[in-house]
Scaffold this motif. Sequence first.
Motif, PDB file in Angstrom:
ATOM      1  N   THR A  14     -38.945 -11.715  47.878  1.00  0.00           N
ATOM      2  CA  THR A  14     -39.800 -12.860  47.559  1.00  0.00           C
ATOM      3  C   THR A  14     -41.230 -12.360  47.424  1.00  0.00           C
ATOM      4  O   THR A  14     -41.736 -11.669  48.311  1.00  0.00           O
ATOM      5  N   VAL A  15     -41.851 -12.690  46.296  1.00  0.00           N
ATOM      6  CA  VAL A  15     -43.204 -12.214  46.006  1.00  0.00           C
ATOM      7  C   VAL A  15     -44.040 -13.337  45.414  1.00  0.00           C
ATOM      8  O   VAL A  15     -43.510 -14.334  44.944  1.00  0.00           O
ATOM      9  N   ASP A  16     -45.347 -13.153  45.454  1.00  0.00           N
ATOM     10  CA  ASP A  16     -46.278 -14.003  44.710  1.00  0.00           C
ATOM     11  C   ASP A  16     -46.798 -13.170  43.554  1.00  0.00           C
ATOM     12  O   ASP A  16     -47.254 -12.039  43.760  1.00  0.00           O
ATOM     13  N   ILE A  17     -46.709 -13.711  42.339  1.00  0.00           N
ATOM     14  CA  ILE A  17     -47.198 -13.010  41.162  1.00  0.00           C
ATOM     15  C   ILE A  17     -48.298 -13.826  40.498  1.00  0.00           C
ATOM     16  O   ILE A  17     -48.399 -15.036  40.712  1.00  0.00           O
ATOM     17  N   VAL A  18     -49.103 -13.140  39.703  1.00  0.00           N
ATOM     18  CA  VAL A  18     -50.064 -13.837  38.852  1.00  0.00           C
ATOM     19  C   VAL A  18     -49.549 -13.712  37.421  1.00  0.00           C
ATOM     20  O   VAL A  18     -49.265 -12.618  36.943  1.00  0.00           O
ATOM     21  N   LEU A  19     -49.348 -14.862  36.777  1.00  0.00           N
ATOM     22  CA  LEU A  19     -48.892 -14.891  35.394  1.00  0.00           C
ATOM     23  C   LEU A  19     -50.048 -14.548  34.472  1.00  0.00           C
ATOM     24  O   LEU A  19     -51.215 -14.717  34.829  1.00  0.00           O
ATOM     25  N   LYS A  20     -49.744 -14.070  33.266  1.00  0.00           N
ATOM     26  CA  LYS A  20     -50.783 -13.721  32.289  1.00  0.00           C
ATOM     27  C   LYS A  20     -51.741 -14.898  32.064  1.00  0.00           C
ATOM     28  O   LYS A  20     -52.950 -14.724  32.075  1.00  0.00           O
ATOM     29  N   LYS A  21     -51.191 -16.101  31.915  1.00  0.00           N
ATOM     30  CA  LYS A  21     -52.019 -17.278  31.645  1.00  0.00           C
ATOM     31  C   LYS A  21     -52.888 -17.674  32.834  1.00  0.00           C
ATOM     32  O   LYS A  21     -53.864 -18.389  32.685  1.00  0.00           O
ATOM     33  N   ASP A  22     -52.542 -17.188  34.039  1.00  0.00           N
ATOM     34  CA  ASP A  22     -53.283 -17.546  35.249  1.00  0.00           C
ATOM     35  C   ASP A  22     -54.205 -16.437  35.746  1.00  0.00           C
ATOM     36  O   ASP A  22     -54.795 -16.554  36.819  1.00  0.00           O
ATOM     37  N   GLN A  23     -54.362 -15.364  34.966  1.00  0.00           N
ATOM     38  CA  GLN A  23     -55.169 -14.239  35.438  1.00  0.00           C
ATOM     39  C   GLN A  23     -56.620 -14.618  35.679  1.00  0.00           C
ATOM     40  O   GLN A  23     -57.241 -14.129  36.617  1.00  0.00           O
ATOM     41  N   LYS A  24     -57.173 -15.508  34.871  1.00  0.00           N
ATOM     42  CA  LYS A  24     -58.580 -15.899  35.049  1.00  0.00           C
ATOM     43  C   LYS A  24     -58.783 -16.736  36.300  1.00  0.00           C
ATOM     44  O   LYS A  24     -59.787 -16.599  36.989  1.00  0.00           O
ATOM     45  N   THR A  25     -57.816 -17.597  36.615  1.00  0.00           N
ATOM     46  CA  THR A  25     -57.950 -18.466  37.787  1.00  0.00           C
ATOM     47  C   THR A  25     -57.418 -17.805  39.048  1.00  0.00           C
ATOM     48  O   THR A  25     -57.812 -18.186  40.151  1.00  0.00           O
ATOM     49  N   GLY A  26     -56.499 -16.858  38.912  1.00  0.00           N
ATOM     50  CA  GLY A  26     -55.910 -16.199  40.073  1.00  0.00           C
ATOM     51  C   GLY A  26     -54.801 -17.006  40.730  1.00  0.00           C
ATOM     52  O   GLY A  26     -54.367 -16.694  41.832  1.00  0.00           O
ATOM     53  N   LYS A  27     -54.330 -18.063  40.054  1.00  0.00           N
ATOM     54  CA  LYS A  27     -53.255 -18.899  40.599  1.00  0.00           C
ATOM     55  C   LYS A  27     -51.991 -18.062  40.773  1.00  0.00           C
ATOM     56  O   LYS A  27     -51.583 -17.331  39.864  1.00  0.00           O
ATOM     57  N   LEU A  28     -51.364 -18.181  41.942  1.00  0.00           N
ATOM     58  CA  LEU A  28     -50.167 -17.399  42.236  1.00  0.00           C
ATOM     59  C   LEU A  28     -48.915 -18.247  42.072  1.00  0.00           C
ATOM     60  O   LEU A  28     -48.917 -19.444  42.324  1.00  0.00           O
ATOM     61  N   THR A  29     -47.840 -17.574  41.660  1.00  0.00           N
ATOM     62  CA  THR A  29     -46.539 -18.193  41.492  1.00  0.00           C
ATOM     63  C   THR A  29     -45.561 -17.452  42.382  1.00  0.00           C
ATOM     64  O   THR A  29     -45.464 -16.226  42.310  1.00  0.00           O
ATOM     65  N   ARG A  30     -44.828 -18.178  43.223  1.00  0.00           N
ATOM     66  CA  ARG A  30     -43.876 -17.541  44.134  1.00  0.00           C
ATOM     67  C   ARG A  30     -42.485 -17.519  43.509  1.00  0.00           C
ATOM     68  O   ARG A  30     -42.073 -18.462  42.843  1.00  0.00           O
ATOM     69  N   GLY A  31     -41.762 -16.431  43.726  1.00  0.00           N
ATOM     70  CA  GLY A  31     -40.413 -16.327  43.218  1.00  0.00           C
ATOM     71  C   GLY A  31     -39.709 -15.101  43.754  1.00  0.00           C
ATOM     72  O   GLY A  31     -40.252 -14.349  44.569  1.00  0.00           O
ATOM     73  N   ILE A  32     -38.486 -14.917  43.285  1.00  0.00           N
ATOM     74  CA  ILE A  32     -37.641 -13.799  43.712  1.00  0.00           C
ATOM     75  C   ILE A  32     -37.532 -12.806  42.566  1.00  0.00           C
ATOM     76  O   ILE A  32     -37.245 -13.189  41.427  1.00  0.00           O
ATOM     77  N   VAL A  33     -37.750 -11.528  42.860  1.00  0.00           N
ATOM     78  CA  VAL A  33     -37.739 -10.470  41.850  1.00  0.00           C
ATOM     79  C   VAL A  33     -36.328 -10.273  41.303  1.00  0.00           C
ATOM     80  O   VAL A  33     -35.372 -10.116  42.064  1.00  0.00           O
ATOM     81  N   LYS A  34     -36.228 -10.286  39.971  1.00  0.00           N
ATOM     82  CA  LYS A  34     -34.968  -9.953  39.295  1.00  0.00           C
ATOM     83  C   LYS A  34     -35.035  -8.533  38.751  1.00  0.00           C
ATOM     84  O   LYS A  34     -34.131  -7.740  38.984  1.00  0.00           O
TER      85      LYS A  34
END
Length: 65
Positions: A14-34
């Motif tokens: 389980t990780v928090d990632i930053v999506l390309k579209k969220d790089q400016k805001t730094g918003k994190l998205t949580r999910g499971i690595v595939k």
Amino acid sequence: MNGQNRKDVLPSMTVDIVLKKDQKTGKLTRGIVKDILTNSSSHPHGIKVRLIDGQIGRVQVIHSN
């Protein structure tokens, strides 16, 4: 762990990632690595991964389960 070293990131974590579209805001998205998409052993902005829901981004935080 900050997700900059490939050896620290494994499928099913389980990780928090930053999506390309969220790089400016730094918003994190949580999910499971595939899949791990970065081939190099480290990356200063985080290892790029695909989550099981298909979203792709760079790992910012690794959660211990």
